[in-house]
Structures are given as C-alpha cells and as structure tokens.
Scaffold this motif. Structure first.
Motif, short mmCIF file in Angstrom:
data_model
loop_
_atom_site.label_atom_id
_atom_site.label_comp_id
_atom_site.label_asym_id
_atom_site.label_seq_id
_atom_site.Cartn_x
_atom_site.Cartn_y
_atom_site.Cartn_z
N SER A 18 62.23 -35.18 51.91
CA SER A 18 61.18 -36.06 51.38
C SER A 18 61.24 -36.11 49.86
CB SER A 18 59.80 -35.58 51.83
OG SER A 18 59.68 -35.67 53.22
N ILE A 58 62.17 -40.05 49.17
CA ILE A 58 61.13 -40.98 48.72
C ILE A 58 61.52 -41.65 47.41
CG2 ILE A 58 58.74 -41.13 47.92
CD1 ILE A 58 58.07 -39.07 50.15
N PRO A 59 61.95 -40.91 46.38
CA PRO A 59 62.41 -41.60 45.16
C PRO A 59 63.64 -42.48 45.40
CG PRO A 59 61.97 -39.30 44.69
CD PRO A 59 61.90 -39.46 46.17
N LEU A 79 64.40 -44.10 48.19
CA LEU A 79 63.91 -45.31 48.85
C LEU A 79 63.21 -46.23 47.84
CD1 LEU A 79 63.53 -46.87 51.47
CD2 LEU A 79 61.40 -45.60 51.82
N TRP A 80 62.42 -45.64 46.95
CA TRP A 80 61.74 -46.43 45.91
C TRP A 80 62.77 -47.15 45.03
CZ3 TRP A 80 57.11 -48.22 44.90
CH2 TRP A 80 56.83 -48.69 43.63
#
Length: 41
Positions: A19, A23-24, A26-27
């Motif tokens: 995660s 998450i970064p 994916l961003w």
C-alpha cells in the motif's frame, strides 16, 4: 507465538508495504493519464 500469528503479521506487513508503494504509484499513473488526455483534446 504460534506460526499462525507470525504468518498473519507477515501478511499485514506485506499489505502495508505494498500500500505504501502502490497508492503513490497509482496516483502517479492516474495523473499521467489525465495529463496525456489533456494533450489530445
């Protein structure tokens, strides 16, 4: 501590680690795609 408890902890650590990276990532992919779409409009 049983091996089952350690396995659960290891699973939680893997989820948190992915995660932290995912998450970064994916961003950044989403932002790149949005910018690319703006170039073509």
């Amino acid at each position: 501590m049983t091996s089952r408890a350690r396995g659960g902890t290891r699973t939680l650590q893997l989820i948190l680690a992915w995660s932290f990276v995912g998450i970064p990532l994916l961003w950044g992919v989403v932002q790149t795609l949005r910018n690319a779409l703006n170039l073509f409009h």
